[in-house]
Write an enzyme that holds these catalytic residues in place. Structure first.
Site, PDB file in Angstrom:
ATOM      1  N   ASP A 176       0.866  -1.181   0.000  1.00  0.00           N
ATOM      2  CA  ASP A 176       0.000   0.000   0.000  1.00  0.00           C
ATOM      3  C   ASP A 176       0.906   1.235   0.000  1.00  0.00           C
ATOM      4  OD1 ASP A 176      -1.646   2.113   0.726  1.00  0.00           O
ATOM      5  OD2 ASP A 176      -2.642   1.016   2.354  1.00  0.00           O
ATOM      6  N   THR A 188      -4.387  13.959 -13.614  1.00  0.00           N
ATOM      7  CA  THR A 188      -5.522  13.829 -14.548  1.00  0.00           C
ATOM      8  C   THR A 188      -5.958  15.210 -15.012  1.00  0.00           C
ATOM      9  OG1 THR A 188      -7.877  13.305 -14.659  1.00  0.00           O
ATOM     10  CG2 THR A 188      -7.013  13.697 -12.482  1.00  0.00           C
ATOM     11  N   ASP A 189      -6.597  15.268 -16.178  1.00  0.00           N
ATOM     12  CA  ASP A 189      -7.147  16.562 -16.632  1.00  0.00           C
ATOM     13  C   ASP A 189      -8.320  16.997 -15.765  1.00  0.00           C
ATOM     14  OD1 ASP A 189      -9.045  14.704 -17.510  1.00  0.00           O
ATOM     15  OD2 ASP A 189      -9.105  15.437 -19.574  1.00  0.00           O
ATOM     16  N   GLU A 190      -8.855  16.072 -14.940  1.00  0.00           N
ATOM     17  CA  GLU A 190     -10.027  16.416 -14.131  1.00  0.00           C
ATOM     18  C   GLU A 190      -9.703  17.435 -13.044  1.00  0.00           C
ATOM     19  OE1 GLU A 190     -12.723  13.199 -13.259  1.00  0.00           O
ATOM     20  OE2 GLU A 190     -12.023  12.037 -14.971  1.00  0.00           O
ATOM     21  N   TYR A 239     -12.875  12.709  -6.289  1.00  0.00           N
ATOM     22  CA  TYR A 239     -11.723  12.122  -6.999  1.00  0.00           C
ATOM     23  C   TYR A 239     -10.795  13.225  -7.497  1.00  0.00           C
ATOM     24  CZ  TYR A 239      -9.131  10.440 -11.109  1.00  0.00           C
ATOM     25  OH  TYR A 239      -8.141  10.178 -12.034  1.00  0.00           O
ATOM     26  N   LYS A 292      -6.878  14.225  -6.424  1.00  0.00           N
ATOM     27  CA  LYS A 292      -5.766  14.269  -7.387  1.00  0.00           C
ATOM     28  C   LYS A 292      -5.146  15.672  -7.409  1.00  0.00           C
ATOM     29  CE  LYS A 292      -4.717  11.355  -9.955  1.00  0.00           C
ATOM     30  NZ  LYS A 292      -3.756  10.221  -9.831  1.00  0.00           N
ATOM     31  N   LEU A 307     -17.020   3.865 -18.446  1.00  0.00           N
ATOM     32  CA  LEU A 307     -18.054   3.918 -19.488  1.00  0.00           C
ATOM     33  C   LEU A 307     -17.881   2.899 -20.625  1.00  0.00           C
ATOM     34  CD1 LEU A 307     -20.563   5.447 -20.631  1.00  0.00           C
ATOM     35  CD2 LEU A 307     -18.943   6.786 -21.972  1.00  0.00           C
TER      36      LEU A 307
HETATM   37  P1  NAD Z   1      -6.952   1.776 -12.198  1.00  0.00           P
HETATM   38  O1  NAD Z   1      -8.065   2.050 -11.236  1.00  0.00           O
HETATM   39  O2  NAD Z   1      -7.186   0.858 -13.327  1.00  0.00           O
HETATM   40  O3  NAD Z   1      -5.689   1.207 -11.403  1.00  0.00           O
HETATM   41  C1  NAD Z   1      -5.221   1.789 -10.230  1.00  0.00           C
HETATM   42  C2  NAD Z   1      -4.214   0.815  -9.623  1.00  0.00           C
HETATM   43  O4  NAD Z   1      -3.711   1.413  -8.400  1.00  0.00           O
HETATM   44  C3  NAD Z   1      -4.827  -0.542  -9.245  1.00  0.00           C
HETATM   45  O5  NAD Z   1      -4.007  -1.588  -9.708  1.00  0.00           O
HETATM   46  C4  NAD Z   1      -4.887  -0.487  -7.727  1.00  0.00           C
HETATM   47  O6  NAD Z   1      -4.769  -1.766  -7.110  1.00  0.00           O
HETATM   48  C5  NAD Z   1      -3.695   0.391  -7.401  1.00  0.00           C
HETATM   49  N1  NAD Z   1      -3.853   1.021  -6.070  1.00  0.00           N
HETATM   50  C6  NAD Z   1      -4.963   1.618  -5.563  1.00  0.00           C
HETATM   51  N2  NAD Z   1      -4.735   2.017  -4.307  1.00  0.00           N
HETATM   52  C7  NAD Z   1      -3.447   1.677  -4.015  1.00  0.00           C
HETATM   53  C8  NAD Z   1      -2.638   1.844  -2.874  1.00  0.00           C
HETATM   54  N3  NAD Z   1      -3.096   2.439  -1.754  1.00  0.00           N
HETATM   55  N4  NAD Z   1      -1.359   1.389  -2.923  1.00  0.00           N
HETATM   56  C9  NAD Z   1      -0.881   0.774  -4.037  1.00  0.00           C
HETATM   57  N5  NAD Z   1      -1.615   0.568  -5.144  1.00  0.00           N
HETATM   58  C10 NAD Z   1      -2.888   1.032  -5.136  1.00  0.00           C
HETATM   59  O7  NAD Z   1      -6.477   3.209 -12.683  1.00  0.00           O
HETATM   60  P2  NAD Z   1      -5.972   3.693 -14.115  1.00  0.00           P
HETATM   61  O8  NAD Z   1      -7.151   3.993 -14.938  1.00  0.00           O
HETATM   62  O9  NAD Z   1      -4.926   2.779 -14.597  1.00  0.00           O
HETATM   63  O10 NAD Z   1      -5.304   5.088 -13.696  1.00  0.00           O
HETATM   64  C11 NAD Z   1      -3.912   5.175 -13.398  1.00  0.00           C
HETATM   65  C12 NAD Z   1      -3.567   6.606 -13.063  1.00  0.00           C
HETATM   66  O11 NAD Z   1      -3.915   7.466 -14.165  1.00  0.00           O
HETATM   67  C13 NAD Z   1      -4.323   7.144 -11.855  1.00  0.00           C
HETATM   68  O12 NAD Z   1      -3.450   7.946 -11.090  1.00  0.00           O
HETATM   69  C14 NAD Z   1      -5.436   7.988 -12.460  1.00  0.00           C
HETATM   70  O13 NAD Z   1      -5.817   9.028 -11.587  1.00  0.00           O
HETATM   71  C15 NAD Z   1      -4.764   8.499 -13.719  1.00  0.00           C
HETATM   72  N6  NAD Z   1      -5.662   8.810 -14.839  1.00  0.00           N
HETATM   73  C16 NAD Z   1      -6.516   7.857 -15.331  1.00  0.00           C
HETATM   74  C17 NAD Z   1      -7.317   8.160 -16.429  1.00  0.00           C
HETATM   75  C18 NAD Z   1      -8.252   7.135 -17.033  1.00  0.00           C
HETATM   76  O14 NAD Z   1      -9.004   7.474 -17.960  1.00  0.00           O
HETATM   77  N7  NAD Z   1      -8.228   5.888 -16.611  1.00  0.00           N
HETATM   78  C19 NAD Z   1      -7.253   9.441 -17.020  1.00  0.00           C
HETATM   79  C20 NAD Z   1      -6.366  10.380 -16.480  1.00  0.00           C
HETATM   80  C21 NAD Z   1      -5.577  10.047 -15.417  1.00  0.00           C
HETATM   81  P1  TYD Z   2     -16.129   7.419 -16.633  1.00  0.00           P
HETATM   82  O1  TYD Z   2     -15.707   6.324 -17.544  1.00  0.00           O
HETATM   83  O2  TYD Z   2     -16.575   7.094 -15.254  1.00  0.00           O
HETATM   84  O3  TYD Z   2     -14.933   8.486 -16.614  1.00  0.00           O
HETATM   85  P2  TYD Z   2     -14.890  10.017 -15.995  1.00  0.00           P
HETATM   86  O4  TYD Z   2     -16.060  10.230 -15.136  1.00  0.00           O
HETATM   87  O5  TYD Z   2     -13.607   9.992 -15.223  1.00  0.00           O
HETATM   88  O6  TYD Z   2     -14.847  10.918 -17.199  1.00  0.00           O
HETATM   89  O7  TYD Z   2     -17.310   8.210 -17.336  1.00  0.00           O
HETATM   90  C1  TYD Z   2     -17.165   8.791 -18.613  1.00  0.00           C
HETATM   91  C2  TYD Z   2     -18.426   9.576 -18.907  1.00  0.00           C
HETATM   92  O8  TYD Z   2     -19.505   8.661 -19.048  1.00  0.00           O
HETATM   93  C3  TYD Z   2     -18.811  10.539 -17.800  1.00  0.00           C
HETATM   94  O9  TYD Z   2     -19.359  11.714 -18.374  1.00  0.00           O
HETATM   95  C4  TYD Z   2     -19.888   9.781 -17.032  1.00  0.00           C
HETATM   96  C5  TYD Z   2     -20.550   8.940 -18.103  1.00  0.00           C
HETATM   97  N1  TYD Z   2     -21.105   7.635 -17.662  1.00  0.00           N
HETATM   98  C6  TYD Z   2     -22.439   7.309 -17.948  1.00  0.00           C
HETATM   99  O10 TYD Z   2     -23.189   8.090 -18.551  1.00  0.00           O
HETATM  100  N2  TYD Z   2     -22.901   6.089 -17.521  1.00  0.00           N
HETATM  101  C7  TYD Z   2     -22.109   5.203 -16.842  1.00  0.00           C
HETATM  102  O11 TYD Z   2     -22.612   4.108 -16.460  1.00  0.00           O
HETATM  103  C8  TYD Z   2     -20.754   5.556 -16.580  1.00  0.00           C
HETATM  104  C9  TYD Z   2     -19.852   4.611 -15.828  1.00  0.00           C
HETATM  105  C10 TYD Z   2     -20.293   6.782 -17.019  1.00  0.00           C
END
Ligand code: NAD
Ligand code: TYD
Length: 340
Positions: A55, A121-123, A148, A152, A188
């Site tokens: 962790d 993240t861009d969020e 979230y 971040k 999504l």
């Molecule tokens: P994910 O949820 O698929 O994976 C996250 C990983 O982190 C998992 O393997 C989980 O077990 C591990 N984790 C969670 N808590 C932990 C802890 N306390 N210690 C060690 N490991 C831990 O996420 P992802 O989609 O691969 O995202 C990776 C990174 O990119 C994140 O920092 C996220 O904020 C960022 N990000 C994701 C997206 C997206 O669209 N998925 C977009 C922009 C930024």
């Molecule tokens: P998501 O994949 O959760 O990514 P993020 O919220 O980080 O952008 O969602 C993408 C978009 O889809 C977001 O506008 C929320 C919408 N969404 C739905 O409309 N229905 C769903 O069941 C989910 C999971 C997301």
């Protein structure tokens, strides 16, 4: 170069691990193996990496990993990542995303890490209004709207403080929405594919007109690898594509590829605080490394749908794990903005 990758069993972290391992980098991977992790994602490179289950918020466990592996660089993906889960239960987001990042930064400074790449993240920028061409640049203020995004943004502030106060050679990466193989079906695109396969109704929040910029996961991993090699310490880099789509367009495209019934679309109460649109300028990473996204959305989505169809058993197993959560979420959203 020896790299400690946190969150390497997650969706984007594992794409990065597969890519970096294929380049011959020495990878020490660390993951808590939460519900979102799956070690299968790095199965193809398992013989060339080391895996540590820990962790990131556990100082003792992480100190032991740093002292035994002595990495040159850290690439920090580990996080709680699902906006809806952060609305239902924000505490874990504070623990992992804020405390966990602060713990890693402290250890990175202690062990004199030569480069710390923090995946944000861009969020963190908040959202953009409809009907504008505005895009976020790296100097825009942080205006997070979901728990979230707030966690971040807090982590980004800690990274900044370690750069300024301790001279840690860290940089921040802010990707837009990723999609591709191995994504957990709470998000999504894989959720839509799973529901279409099962003939279940697909919950579309609000009117489905929220806009996301979609980046194929290998493009993202490639950009992060470029920044690990050539990004400047102290800097922030957006990573994104030009592929903006309304959610309803994404869902319709998936149903078209799968030749599934459009009547599966079901409009449901909106996510509270639902960010309307995300879009980022990517000139900075392009100037620094030459990176730009390569995979067009139509091609990436086609590849993605086909990957899930080829890996149906994995998709449906993971989908069955999220059913209870999605049901509770829908009940909560139907109640409106009050918190539980
Ligand atoms: P994910 O949820 O698929 O994976 C996250 C990983 O982190 C998992 O393997 C989980 O077990 C591990 N984790 C969670 N808590 C932990 C802890 N306390 N210690 C060690 N490991 C831990 O996420 P992802 O989609 O691969 O995202 C990776 C990174 O990119 C994140 O920092 C996220 O904020 C960022 N990000 C994701 C997206 C997206 O669209 N998925 C977009 C922009 C930024
Ligand atoms: P998501 O994949 O959760 O990514 P993020 O919220 O980080 O952008 O969602 C993408 C978009 O889809 C977001 O506008 C929320 C919408 N969404 C739905 O409309 N229905 C769903 O069941 C989910 C999971 C997301």
């Amino acid at each position: 170069m020896k790299i400690l990758v946190t969150g390497g069993a997650g969706f984007i972290g594992s794409a990065f691990v597969r890519m970096a391992a294929a380049e011959g980098m020495h990878i020490e991977m660390c993951d808590k193996m939460t519900y979102a992790a799956d070690i299968l994602r790095v199965d193809s490179v398992k013989s060339s990496i080391s895996v540590h289950t820990a962790d990131i918020a556990d100082t003792g466990a992480m100190d032991a990993i740093f002292s035994s592996t002595m990495p040159d660089a850290v690439v920090h993906f580990a996080a709680e990542t699902h906006v809806d889960r952060s609305i239902m239960n924000p505490d874990e987001f504070v623990r992992t995303n804020v405390t966990g990042t602060a713990t890693l930064l402290r250890l990175a400074a202690k062990y004199k890490i030569k480069k710390f790449v923090h995946i944000s993240t861009d969020e963190v920028y908040g959202d953009l209004p409809a009907d504008t061409n505005l895009k976020f640049t790296e100097t825009d203020p942080l205006m997070p709207n979901s728990p979230y995004a707030a966690s971040k943004a807090s982590a980004d502030m800690f990274v900044r403080s370690y750069i300024k106060t301790f001279g840690l050679p860290a940089l921040i990466v802010r990707p837009s929405n990723n999609y591709g193989p191995w994504q957990y079906p709470e998000k999504l695109i894989p959720l839509t594919i799973a529901k279409a396969l099962l003939g279940e109704k697909m919950p579309v929040y609000g009117k489905g007109d929220n806009v996301r910029t979609w980046l194929f996961v290998d493009d993202c991993a490639n950009g992060i690898l470029d920044l690990l090699k050539n990004g400047a310490a102290g800097e922030i880099y957006n990573i994104g594509s030009h592929e903006e789509r309304k959610n309803i367009e994404v869902i319709t495209s998936i149903l078209d590829i799968m030749k599934a019934d459009k009547n599966l679309i079901e409009f449901v109460p909106d996510r509270p605080g639902h960010d309307f649109r995300y879009a980022v300028e990517t000139d900075k990473i392009n100037s620094a490394t030459g990176w730009k996204s390569r995979i067009e959305f139509e091609e990436g989505l086609f590849r993605t749908v086909n990957w899930y169809l080829d890996n149906k058993e994995w998709l449906l197993r993971k989908k069955s794990e999220v059913e209870g959560f999605v049901k509770a979420l829908m009940a909560q959203y139907a109640k409106g903005k009050q918190s539980n």
